[in-house]
Design a protein around this motif. Sequence first.
Motif, PDB file in Angstrom:
ATOM      1  N   GLN A 258      -5.915   9.276   3.230  1.00  0.00           N
ATOM      2  CA  GLN A 258      -4.219   9.960   2.928  1.00  0.00           C
ATOM      3  C   GLN A 258      -3.763   8.402   2.896  1.00  0.00           C
ATOM      4  OE1 GLN A 258      -2.463  12.855   4.884  1.00  0.00           O
ATOM      5  NE2 GLN A 258      -3.793  13.836   5.221  1.00  0.00           N
ATOM      6  N   MET A 259      -2.548   8.624   2.413  1.00  0.00           N
ATOM      7  CA  MET A 259      -2.301   6.966   2.441  1.00  0.00           C
ATOM      8  C   MET A 259      -1.812   6.776   4.275  1.00  0.00           C
ATOM      9  SD  MET A 259       0.856   6.669  -0.654  1.00  0.00           S
ATOM     10  CE  MET A 259      -0.001   6.879  -2.282  1.00  0.00           C
ATOM     11  N   ASN A 260      -1.128   7.374   4.233  1.00  0.00           N
ATOM     12  CA  ASN A 260      -0.656   7.458   6.248  1.00  0.00           C
ATOM     13  C   ASN A 260      -2.137   7.352   7.415  1.00  0.00           C
ATOM     14  OD1 ASN A 260      -1.528   9.698   6.388  1.00  0.00           O
ATOM     15  ND2 ASN A 260       0.871  10.143   6.166  1.00  0.00           N
ATOM     16  N   ARG A 261      -3.233   6.655   6.939  1.00  0.00           N
ATOM     17  CA  ARG A 261      -3.733   7.171   8.085  1.00  0.00           C
ATOM     18  C   ARG A 261      -4.916   5.154   8.159  1.00  0.00           C
ATOM     19  NH1 ARG A 261      -1.558  10.760   9.620  1.00  0.00           N
ATOM     20  NH2 ARG A 261      -1.722  12.526  10.468  1.00  0.00           N
ATOM     21  N   ILE A 262      -4.617   4.527   7.935  1.00  0.00           N
ATOM     22  CA  ILE A 262      -4.916   3.410   7.737  1.00  0.00           C
ATOM     23  C   ILE A 262      -3.747   2.652   8.506  1.00  0.00           C
ATOM     24  CG2 ILE A 262      -5.736   1.017   6.641  1.00  0.00           C
ATOM     25  CD1 ILE A 262      -6.276   2.945   3.829  1.00  0.00           C
ATOM     26  N   PRO A 263      -4.273   1.723   9.874  1.00  0.00           N
ATOM     27  CA  PRO A 263      -3.354   1.376  10.632  1.00  0.00           C
ATOM     28  C   PRO A 263      -2.990   0.109  10.051  1.00  0.00           C
ATOM     29  CG  PRO A 263      -5.524   1.633  11.448  1.00  0.00           C
ATOM     30  CD  PRO A 263      -5.790   2.346   9.924  1.00  0.00           C
ATOM     31  N   ASP A 264      -1.561   0.014  10.051  1.00  0.00           N
ATOM     32  CA  ASP A 264      -0.685  -0.210  10.173  1.00  0.00           C
ATOM     33  C   ASP A 264      -0.798  -0.793   8.246  1.00  0.00           C
ATOM     34  OD1 ASP A 264      -0.072  -1.268  12.569  1.00  0.00           O
ATOM     35  OD2 ASP A 264      -0.967  -2.710  12.520  1.00  0.00           O
ATOM     36  N   LEU A 265      -0.987   0.145   7.946  1.00  0.00           N
ATOM     37  CA  LEU A 265      -0.380   0.379   6.280  1.00  0.00           C
ATOM     38  C   LEU A 265       1.274  -0.025   5.581  1.00  0.00           C
ATOM     39  CD1 LEU A 265      -1.900   0.956   3.156  1.00  0.00           C
ATOM     40  CD2 LEU A 265      -0.606   3.254   3.957  1.00  0.00           C
ATOM     41  N   TRP A 266       1.760   0.565   5.959  1.00  0.00           N
ATOM     42  CA  TRP A 266       3.103   0.328   5.004  1.00  0.00           C
ATOM     43  C   TRP A 266       3.174  -1.596   5.840  1.00  0.00           C
ATOM     44  CZ3 TRP A 266       3.345   3.139   1.638  1.00  0.00           C
ATOM     45  CH2 TRP A 266       3.056   4.525   1.630  1.00  0.00           C
ATOM     46  N   GLU A 267       3.119  -1.300   6.877  1.00  0.00           N
ATOM     47  CA  GLU A 267       3.715  -2.922   7.471  1.00  0.00           C
ATOM     48  C   GLU A 267       2.715  -3.937   6.306  1.00  0.00           C
ATOM     49  OE1 GLU A 267       2.873  -0.259   9.556  1.00  0.00           O
ATOM     50  OE2 GLU A 267       3.372  -0.907  11.160  1.00  0.00           O
ATOM     51  N   HIS A 268       1.468  -3.582   6.050  1.00  0.00           N
ATOM     52  CA  HIS A 268       0.688  -4.504   5.167  1.00  0.00           C
ATOM     53  C   HIS A 268       1.150  -4.327   3.484  1.00  0.00           C
ATOM     54  CE1 HIS A 268      -1.881  -5.887   8.118  1.00  0.00           C
ATOM     55  NE2 HIS A 268      -2.073  -5.172   8.105  1.00  0.00           N
ATOM     56  N   VAL A 269       1.619  -3.236   3.235  1.00  0.00           N
ATOM     57  CA  VAL A 269       1.937  -3.267   1.848  1.00  0.00           C
ATOM     58  C   VAL A 269       3.720  -3.912   1.637  1.00  0.00           C
ATOM     59  CG1 VAL A 269       3.560  -1.632   0.260  1.00  0.00           C
ATOM     60  CG2 VAL A 269       1.412  -0.940   1.445  1.00  0.00           C
ATOM     61  N   TYR A 270       4.037  -3.639   2.562  1.00  0.00           N
ATOM     62  CA  TYR A 270       5.258  -4.206   2.378  1.00  0.00           C
ATOM     63  C   TYR A 270       5.361  -6.499   2.677  1.00  0.00           C
ATOM     64  CZ  TYR A 270       8.598  -0.451   4.209  1.00  0.00           C
ATOM     65  OH  TYR A 270       8.677   0.859   5.139  1.00  0.00           O
ATOM     66  N   ARG A 271       4.619  -6.251   3.202  1.00  0.00           N
ATOM     67  CA  ARG A 271       4.359  -7.840   3.176  1.00  0.00           C
ATOM     68  C   ARG A 271       3.571  -8.252   1.761  1.00  0.00           C
ATOM     69  NH1 ARG A 271       4.259 -13.172   4.393  1.00  0.00           N
ATOM     70  NH2 ARG A 271       2.435 -13.975   5.426  1.00  0.00           N
ATOM     71  N   VAL A 272       2.691  -7.480   1.488  1.00  0.00           N
ATOM     72  CA  VAL A 272       2.476  -7.987   0.111  1.00  0.00           C
ATOM     73  C   VAL A 272       3.475  -7.970  -1.202  1.00  0.00           C
ATOM     74  CG1 VAL A 272       0.468  -7.297  -1.622  1.00  0.00           C
ATOM     75  CG2 VAL A 272       0.068  -6.895   0.421  1.00  0.00           C
TER      76      VAL A 272
ATOM     77  N   GLY B  93       8.420 -13.658  -3.754  1.00  0.00           N
ATOM     78  CA  GLY B  93       8.752 -15.106  -3.485  1.00  0.00           C
ATOM     79  C   GLY B  93       8.739 -15.271  -1.648  1.00  0.00           C
ATOM     80  N   ASP B  94       9.052 -14.011  -1.261  1.00  0.00           N
ATOM     81  CA  ASP B  94       9.053 -14.529   0.694  1.00  0.00           C
ATOM     82  C   ASP B  94       7.436 -14.616   1.341  1.00  0.00           C
ATOM     83  OD1 ASP B  94      11.614 -14.209   1.221  1.00  0.00           O
ATOM     84  OD2 ASP B  94      10.905 -12.143   0.734  1.00  0.00           O
ATOM     85  N   ILE B  95       7.035 -15.942   1.012  1.00  0.00           N
ATOM     86  CA  ILE B  95       5.435 -16.485   1.440  1.00  0.00           C
ATOM     87  C   ILE B  95       5.610 -16.824   2.869  1.00  0.00           C
ATOM     88  CG2 ILE B  95       3.922 -17.839   0.820  1.00  0.00           C
ATOM     89  CD1 ILE B  95       4.735 -16.545  -1.781  1.00  0.00           C
TER      90      ILE B  95
ATOM     91  N   GLY C 120      10.827  -9.321   4.485  1.00  0.00           N
ATOM     92  CA  GLY C 120      11.303  -9.966   3.180  1.00  0.00           C
ATOM     93  C   GLY C 120      11.589  -9.178   2.480  1.00  0.00           C
ATOM     94  N   LYS C 121      11.585  -9.142   1.269  1.00  0.00           N
ATOM     95  CA  LYS C 121      12.386  -8.683  -0.125  1.00  0.00           C
ATOM     96  C   LYS C 121      11.022  -7.479   0.363  1.00  0.00           C
ATOM     97  CE  LYS C 121      15.210  -8.205  -3.982  1.00  0.00           C
ATOM     98  NZ  LYS C 121      15.452  -8.808  -5.120  1.00  0.00           N
ATOM     99  N   VAL C 122      11.281  -6.211   0.176  1.00  0.00           N
ATOM    100  CA  VAL C 122      10.325  -4.832  -0.599  1.00  0.00           C
ATOM    101  C   VAL C 122      10.493  -4.536  -1.601  1.00  0.00           C
ATOM    102  CG1 VAL C 122       9.205  -3.402  -0.179  1.00  0.00           C
ATOM    103  CG2 VAL C 122       8.935  -5.505   1.877  1.00  0.00           C
ATOM    104  N   ASP C 123      10.344  -4.428  -2.758  1.00  0.00           N
ATOM    105  CA  ASP C 123      10.955  -3.523  -3.641  1.00  0.00           C
ATOM    106  C   ASP C 123      11.002  -1.789  -3.625  1.00  0.00           C
ATOM    107  OD1 ASP C 123      10.658  -5.300  -5.419  1.00  0.00           O
ATOM    108  OD2 ASP C 123       8.158  -4.771  -6.029  1.00  0.00           O
ATOM    109  N   TRP C 124      11.542  -1.350  -4.292  1.00  0.00           N
ATOM    110  CA  TRP C 124      12.592  -0.627  -3.116  1.00  0.00           C
ATOM    111  C   TRP C 124      11.035   0.768  -4.304  1.00  0.00           C
ATOM    112  CZ3 TRP C 124      16.161   1.077  -0.547  1.00  0.00           C
ATOM    113  CH2 TRP C 124      17.278   0.601  -0.472  1.00  0.00           C
TER     114      TRP C 124
END
Length: 200
Positions: A18-32, A38-40, A61-65
Amino acid sequence: VFALLTVLMGGLWMAHTQMNRIPDLWEHVYRVSAITNGDIIPRHVESTSRYHSSASDNVGGKVDWKWIQLSDAHRDPFDAGVVDLDSITQTDATGADVPFNNTGVYSPVSYLPQIIGFAVGTTFTLNATTTFYLAEVVMLLTYTILTTWGMSMLSTHRLPLAILLLSPPVIYHFSFAISADSLTQALMILFSCMVMELYR
């Protein structure tokens, strides 16, 4: 054979997870997403999450909606890093500033496969879910190429190493996960194979 087994086993784990069963997934998604916007280098943001609850200390940083909405739709206690929507203050039509303190320390280079997946998704206006799985596929193919390259360098001990690399503790879940650890693990396996062959 090793490459095919890596794709097969990694793909089965990917389909099962499942999407939410990987540690810190959403923080990594936000980072990418922030990197693609442009928020390197992470900067101060005022929004919060249960994990990053201090607005004065948060960076991101700025993350797409679409990623904010997808993470909210899969909100789960397993990952406390999903942004609190009510805390968002800096927004525009395309995205908003969200925190990802714990993943902001990683080099953008460690996210290259996922950046490619996100870029392709944006180019072809794919929705968030499709782009998510596309990024995982790109990561799995990258992982397969790097680890198979390492295996091909070995003149001995291929079978025991193949069994080790295909075992669940190793191949799941960083063979495909949207995470800085995925590329790092693949490169470490490649480097380890180089060292093993150099000093055999």
